[in-house]
Design an enzyme around this catalytic site. Structure first.
Site, PDB file in Angstrom:
ATOM      1  N   ASP A 101       0.868  -1.170   0.000  1.00 50.43           N
ATOM      2  CA  ASP A 101       0.000   0.000   0.000  1.00 50.43           C
ATOM      3  C   ASP A 101       0.913   1.231   0.000  1.00 50.43           C
ATOM      4  O   ASP A 101       2.142   1.127   0.137  1.00 50.43           O
ATOM      5  CB  ASP A 101      -0.969  -0.005   1.184  1.00 50.43           C
ATOM      6  CG  ASP A 101      -2.201   0.859   0.897  1.00 50.43           C
ATOM      7  OD1 ASP A 101      -2.134   1.718  -0.010  1.00 50.43           O
ATOM      8  OD2 ASP A 101      -3.230   0.704   1.574  1.00 50.43           O
TER       9      ASP A 101
HETATM   10  C1  NOJ Z   1      -4.074   3.858   0.111  1.00 47.16           C
HETATM   11  C2  NOJ Z   1      -5.259   2.952   0.241  1.00 47.16           C
HETATM   12  O1  NOJ Z   1      -5.195   2.239   1.454  1.00 47.16           O
HETATM   13  C3  NOJ Z   1      -5.397   1.961  -0.890  1.00 47.16           C
HETATM   14  O2  NOJ Z   1      -6.608   1.271  -0.762  1.00 47.16           O
HETATM   15  C4  NOJ Z   1      -5.293   2.662  -2.209  1.00 47.16           C
HETATM   16  O3  NOJ Z   1      -5.487   1.751  -3.269  1.00 47.16           O
HETATM   17  C5  NOJ Z   1      -3.932   3.329  -2.305  1.00 47.16           C
HETATM   18  N1  NOJ Z   1      -3.805   4.300  -1.237  1.00 47.16           N
HETATM   19  C6  NOJ Z   1      -3.714   4.009  -3.653  1.00 47.16           C
HETATM   20  O4  NOJ Z   1      -4.511   5.120  -3.775  1.00 47.16           O
END
Ligand code: NOJ
Length: 758
Positions: free
Chosen positions: A279
């Protein structure tokens, strides 16, 4: 049109000689490429950076040209995407195309209901079609990889990210996960308009303490395997191309550095051969979590755990070469991790079709997409209360309608969380739809009454009171703005925010005996008791997306019957959380007979005869509304539950069926649900487990028999040694319209094949 269009694309692809590569072709091409790659190019594939928002800075050009990038996220200007891709394909040494990732969570330009709302439809086919629509719209902007579906299991509505989930149940979530993966990826990932999906967040994120985003999770391995893993396993079995790690700490080892998750389970047990992306900055956060000494150590741990690609931060770029040189990372392991990424790129057909031409795709927000968004919104609406059949409203009897509240006419808020690309100019609000449907036949008086859902001012209340007093019906549009749910937007209180309860009281008092209807838009289950007391009917609309307005108006005026069912239990009070239907029985299960309410406690120790049960003195043991609940304008009678045989051996199947009759006076959909309980197991078992559901449409007076197949494997659970087993024994099965269904039948699973005729 969608099907026709896809047929055309398939035909076009065939004409151009583009066809899906066979698995052995792909493996040979991956191996060939790995052989040719330098270490820097390999690390480049493992690196993803954020786009520059419709521009292409020189340093990004240079990095792409040098093979220093594997993926870009958040670039949706198709010209920039194509230019970046051109540099990768034509100017970099090996011509490896890039992945362009984006959070396409519930639609793209055309926005569907939030996933939690889509789950309320209990209609995986609708969810598949929605994801297909989103994939087509996103493809036109150059996106070839979505960070969806989000399939975290959560039983805590305080967590803002429940909006992105499919609710509390692993069976329902698994079905929706598969549907979304199929919608995004299609049958053949390389076919035009298909994009790679990403099941996230692996794993356990939904169990964050007290529903605080990013907080710690402590989940027994048994619960991981029984509750949190099944949707991911289902997505992997459905061929999901990628997974994303979770930000959270799982049992002391943050998910992004968790080898048990990504190596032992995902690859070792499930044979996943796609890739895992971290993430955003979650590798770097291993340092903040306090499990890595520094950035270098964090990169090492993430690689060791099995994270193929780093999102946003540069730890792999900065440290992997050194780690290899110093022998801290095995070069063969690195090759295998790069191979996983290349495999997905080959499967996507990116080497054959690196560019996106928007004119190859249907126009975004076309009529077909809008109709799909309307249907999805419609099927997500859950009618929670309808006293004296206040709904549907009879249009012909209305001369004056008061539309009151901060969410009646807000093009942005009804779209919900994660709508980077949503087009607010095409939103149809409830107010606009109501006006359109009423035409000249009734006057609509609109009073926003509150600036936003959190407002504490009562300035607009007098106008609301006046409007309510002079109307034939009052429609209150309440709830949460979109920013009150989603990532890092958690709440400790989950009632209506701001001064909305006062607004409801004010309006209900002024309306006297005229019907007062509340339509609530929100990103999570709310505690609704104070509203339920004041209004005649309550329709829960989640954040319904672009076409929420027409769907809501259709239901309010009876053109359609509501048919959604709750994918998450609604608590009476926050203190009941976590509350979910599939809880364990406990040694002291509560019941109406042995429960004592706090107001009825008369003597000390009275609870020794009754009351020593798993319950709260003040809230009781029942929720406000159970999982699977939702009213209709029709009424349904369930009967004649039966099993095809009373006993089956392990490895065999039986059917459970019941009749469902529409005893009302309108045609409507009903979601028929099957639950089972394993009465005795080596592990304690949930009081009920969802094992099947079906949406059926019945005309007034129509009766049908709904039959569910049940194989003994469907009754399996995770035993004491973490193996999935089905144990012989007695089971109960219920069929009904919610998890409270009381129509029950019993059957037995035996170790040996039963005698004929049993
Ligand atoms: C953080 C989020 O937790 C995740 O779900 C998301 O896909 C990513 N950022 C990218 O935006």
């Amino acid at each position: 049109m969608d099907t026709l269009f896809c047929g055309f694309l398939v035909w076009l692809a065939a004409l151009c000689g583009i066809s899906a590569a066979t698995p052995s072709d792909v493996e040979a091409r991956v191996a060939d490429l790995i052989e040719k790659m330098t270490l820097a190019e390999k690390i480049g594939q493992m690196t993803q950076i954020n786009g520059a928002g419709g521009t292409l800075p020189d340093d990004m050009r240079a990095r792409v040209r040098n093979g220093g990038l594997g993926s870009v996220l958040n670039e949706v200007d198709v010209e920039i995407v194509n230019e970046i891709q051109r540099i990768a394909v034509e100017e970099s040494r090996l011509g490896i195309p890039l992945l362009f990732g984006r959070d396409v969570i519930h639609g793209f330009r055309t926005v569907l209901p939030i996933p939690l709302g889509q789950a309320a439809s209990f209609n995986p086919e609708l969810v598949r079609r929605g994801a297909r629509m989103a994939a087509l719209e996103a493809s036109a902007s150059g996106v070839n990889w979505t960070f969806a579906p989000m399939i975290d299991m959560s039983r805590d509505p305080r967590w803002g990210r429940v909006a992105e989930t499919f609710g509390e149940d692993p069976f329902l979530t698994s079905r929706m996960a598969v549907a979304m993966v199929r919608g995004f990826q299609g049958e053949d990932l390389s076919a035009p308009g298909n994009i790679a999906a990403c099941a996230k967040h692996f794993a356990g994120y939904g169990a964050v303490e007290a529903g605080r985003d990013y907080a710690t999770t402590n989940i027994a391995e048994h619960d991981l395997r029984e509750v949190h893993f099944p949707p991911f396993r289902a997505a992997v079995d459905a061929g999901v191309a990628t997974l994303m790690t979770s930000f959270s700490d799982l049992n002391g080892v943050p998910a992004t550095g968790n080898r048990f998750l990504m190596t032992d389970v995902l690859r070792g047990e499930w044979n996943f051969d796609g890739f895992v992306v971290s993430d955003w900055a979650s590798i770097e956060q291993l340092v903040i979590h306090g499990v890595a000494e520094d950035a270098r150590d964090a990169a090492r741990q993430a690689v060791d755990a099995g994270v193929n690609m780093e999102m946003a931060t540069p730890l792999y770029r900065d440290h992997l070469a050194g780690l290899i040189e110093q022998g801290a990372v095995d070069p063969a392991q690195l090759d295998a991790m790069v191979a996983d990424i290349l495999r997905v790129k080959f499967r996507l057909g990116l080497f054959e079709r690196p560019y996106r031409n928007p004119s190859d795709f249907p126009a975004t927000a076309n009529d077909e997409h809008l109709e799909l968004a309307r249907e999805a919104a419609l099927q997500s609406l859950v009618l929670l209360q309808n006293r004296d059949r206040a709904l549907p409203l009879n249009r012909t009897e209305l001369r004056r309608v008061a539309v009151i509240g901060p969410l009646a006419d807000d093009e942005y808020e009804q779209l919900g969380t994660w709508i980077f690309d949503g087009d607010t100019s095409i939103t149809r609000t409830p107010l606009s739809a109501l006006r359109r449907q009423l035409g000249d036949s009734a006057e609509v008086e609109y009073v926003r009454a509150m600036k936003n859902s959190r407002s504490r001012s009562t300035e607009g209340f007098a106008a609301a009171r006046d409007a309510a007093a002079s109307a034939d019906a009052v429609l209150l549009f309440l709830g949460e703005e979109s920013m009150l749910s989603g990532e890092a937007h958690c709440r400790a209180e989950i009632g209506l925010p701001g001064n909305q309860h006062d607004l409801v009281r004010t309006v209900a008092g002024a309306a006297k005996d005229k019907p007062v209807i509340a339509v609530i838009q929100a990103g999570r289950p709310l505690t609704l008791a104070p509203v339920l007391d004041q209004v005649d009917a309550l329709l829960f609309a989640w954040h319904p997306g672009t076409m929420g307005g027409p769907a809501i108006a259709d239901v309010l005026f009876g053109a359609e019957s509501p048919s959604g069912k709750l994918p998450m239990t609604f608590p009476k009070m926050v203190g009941q959380i976590p509350i979910f239907f599939g809880h364990k029985h406990t040694g002291k299960p509560p019941s109406a007979e042995n429960f004592i309410h706090i107001d009825d406690l008369e003597e000390r120790m009275v609870q020794y005869s009754t009351g020593l049960v798993a319950s709260h003195l003040d809230a009781g043991f029942e929720p406000q509304f159970p999982f699977g609940y939702g009213l209709s304008y029709a009424s349904f009678r369930y009967g004649d539950i039966a099993v095809s045989r009373t006993s089956m051996a392990l490895g065999e199947s039986l059917t459970v069926s019941a009749t469902v009759e529409n005893t009302g006076d309108v045609a409507a959909d009903e979601i028929v649900q099957l639950y089972t309980r394993d009465l005795v197991g080596q592990m304690t078992r949930p009081v009920r487990e969802l094992k099947g559901f079906r949406r059926v449409r019945l005309k007034p007076g129509q009766k049908t028999r709904v039959t569910f197949d049940l194989h003994s494997d469907d009754l399996a659970f995770v035993g004491r040694t973490m193996e999935r087993i089905t144990e012989p024994g007695v089971f109960h099965a219920w069929i009904g319209g919610s998890s409270d269904a009381d129509l029950r039948v019993e059957f037995r699973v035996t170790a040996a094949k039963p005698e004929e005729g049993s």
